[in-house]
Design a protein around this motif. Structure first.
Motif: not given
Ligand SMILES: NC(=O)C1=CN([C@@H]2O[C@H](COP(=O)(O)OP(=O)(O)OC[C@H]3O[C@@H](n4cnc5c(N)ncnc54)[C@H](OP(=O)(O)O)[C@@H]3O)[C@@H](O)[C@H]2O)C=CC1
Ligand SMILES: O=C1O[C@H](COP(=O)(O)O)[C@@H](O)[C@H](O)[C@H]1O
Length: 491
Positions: A377-389
């Motif tokens: 809370q607030p702005d409920e959600g998830m993020a997976l931080k991944i690496l890219t080029k």
């Protein structure tokens, strides 16, 4: 939408004119009515000791609903229909003579009986005994009690014993409202419905976990209660340890209440004790001084209304919890929670270990840890931080960290996230205990927390000061920095 999935129930609400009932419980019941989830024939008996008639109370509740329910969700027709279910009974809970009226009110004895004690915990035993003595309840009655269950392990045992003399454990629904939050339940779905994560969820793949539950509010008007409790009893003993359990528990065999609770208890039992010699490195206790909140000046804890100027009660706690078991050996769980922090924010960050062999730019090595951010809370959600080029001809194999993002309000648009109490009341009506806390969970949590409180008491050290509107005492930053880490800040 599921309509009328429950059997009709009679809900006796003790403490019906108190803060919790008016601010949370009646609005939640109204929302169940609006969603068509209150069975036809379900009734509510509001019980309190204010002299008033049913008509007075309905009128008062209508105004409270109008105030506490969002304008876009308030429908006067629904509110009036809902209030037709409500009767009022004046009762001093300590007076056994008055309980006959409860029995008389029940004109359909086959309705499920739910007793909700939205009262001080000192009333739980009294109400239970009086209900039993006057045959107002039986072995099918469901009983909902609020936190805090006691002040420490010993007092929680007294309360649990008192309740246990009248009710079986399978009749008791101990509320921890964090378990009713949709995003908290989502932790179970995230972990056990996605094998991607399930196979990575241990000390081989995770370096550490952060749990932050920050509040921007102060103590407004609740000083008397809060000063006796402090942030460790108010938040860590229950909500934060429940979050920790859901993050750390082994997969339950199924979704039944006892399968889940058995796994949570194993985590609580495995919590490493924090002994006096560890306190400096493992625990930080803070109290806010005057500062700002949302850009406005606010008083310090000791200047709040009704404050006792000499109080050493903490309004902030940061600690490092360790779980002594196979899965989590060597993985610290950094936990922090406080009042008057810069924003209201509850989130969990899982920091994954880097790949075993790193082949990219040495200057970017610090980026090479995936992180899973779960926003409760607030702005409920998830993020997976991944690496890219990094894109572009001139970038070579430079890395960039970006999110795979799931914001619930955008992805599952238009679905309203129900308040925790809506979910919890609905589960009580269905008789499902999986979102409620079992006696042994409460007691193991107290056992762990009591030792920390005793260490504070014995050391006599006052809490460290932090200005309202900051992230707590600097010692909380030092605690995590000593381990070569930092509290997560979204960049
Ligand atoms: N408020 C909240 O946000 C939260 C509350 N809780 C828990 O919920 C419970 C209720 O809290 P809250 O609503 O804030 O407390 P309140 O004091 O506002 O409400 C309790 C109610 O119980 C009534 N009461 C107490 N003793 C008697 C008695 N002998 N006979 C009749 N009525 C009595 C009080 O009446 P009177 O006003 O006449 O004294 C009051 O209306 C507590 O256990 C609390 O810890 C938990 C989490 C959050
Ligand atoms: O139980 C409690 O929780 C609230 C915080 O709940 P939230 O749902 O707003 O995150 C806290 O303010 C209160 O002190 C505590 O008793």
């Amino acid at each position: 939408m599921v309509k009328n999935a429950n059997a009709p129930c009679d809900l006796m609400l003790f403490g019906a004119l108190g803060d919790l009932a008016q601010r949370k419980l009646f609005p939640a019941l109204y929302q169940l009515e609006r969603a068509g989830l209150l069975a036809q024939g379900s009734r509510i008996l509001a019980i309190a000791r204010t002299k008033a008639t049913t008509a007075d109370v309905r009128e008062q509740l209508f105004e409270k609903l109008r105030y506490h329910v969002k304008d876009s969700e308030f429908d006067a027709g629904v509110a009036n229909a809902f209030l037709q279910r409500v009767d009022y009974l004046l009762l001093d809970f300590t007076d056994p003579e008055g309980y006959g009226a409860l029995r008389e009110w029940r004109d359909e004895p086959n309705n499920e009986l739910i007793v909700y004690m939205a009262t001080p915990p000192s009333m739980y035993g009294v109400i239970a005994r009086n209900m039993k003595a006057t045959s107002c309840c039986n072995e099918k009655t469901r009983v909902v009690v609020e936190k805090p269950i006691g002040h420490d392990l010993e007092s929680s045992r007294v309360i649990n014993d008192e309740l246990g003399e009248v009710y079986h454990e399978n009749q008791l629904f101990r509320i921890d409202h964090y378990l009713g939050k949709e995003t908290v339940q989502n932790l179970i779905a995230l972990r056990f419905a996605n094998n991607l994560f399930a196979s990575q969820w241990d000390q081989n793949h995770i370096s550490h976990v952060e749990i932050t539950v920050a509040e921007s509010v102060g103590i407004e008007g609740r000083w008397g209660y809060f000063d006796q409790a402090g942030q460790i009893r108010d938040m860590i003993q229950n909500h934060l340890l429940q979050l920790l359990c859901l993050m750390a528990m082994d997969p339950p065999a199924d979704l039944s209440a006892d399968s889940i609770r058995d796994e949570k208890v194993k985590v609580l039992k495995a919590l490493k004790r924090i002994t006096p010699d560890m306190m400096d490195r493992y625990v930080v206790r803070g109290q806010y001084t005057a500062g700002t909140s949302n850009g406005k000046p606010v008083p310090g804890y000791l200047e709040e209304e009704d404050a006792n100027k000499g109080s050493a009660t903490e309004t902030f706690v940061a600690l490092k919890a360790e779980i002594d078991n196979w899965r989590w050996s060597g993985v610290p769980f950094y936990i922090r929670t406080g009042k008057r922090l810069p924003e209201k924010l509850s989130q969990i960050i899982i920091h994954f270990k880097p790949a075993p062999h790193y082949i990219f730019d040495p200057d970017q090595k610090h980026l090479a840890n995936n992180k899973l951010i779960i926003r409760l809370q607030p702005d409920e959600g998830m993020a997976l931080k991944i690496l890219t080029k990094d894109q572009g001809l001139d970038k070579g194999m430079r890395l960039r960290q970006g999110p795979l993002e799931l914001t619930f309000s955008e992805t599952f648009e238009a679905e309203r996230i129900p308040d925790a109490y809506e979910r919890l009341l609905w589960e009580v009506m269905k008789g499902n205990q999986y979102l409620f806390v079992r006696r042994d969970e409460v007691e193991y949590a107290w056992r762990w927390v009591d030792e920390i409180i005793a260490n504070w008491r014995d050391s006599g050290e006052p809490p460290k000061r932090y200005a309202a509107g900051t992230w707590g005492p600097v010692a909380s930053i030092a605690m995590i920095t000593r381990d070569g880490r930092s509290w997560y800040e979204d960049a």
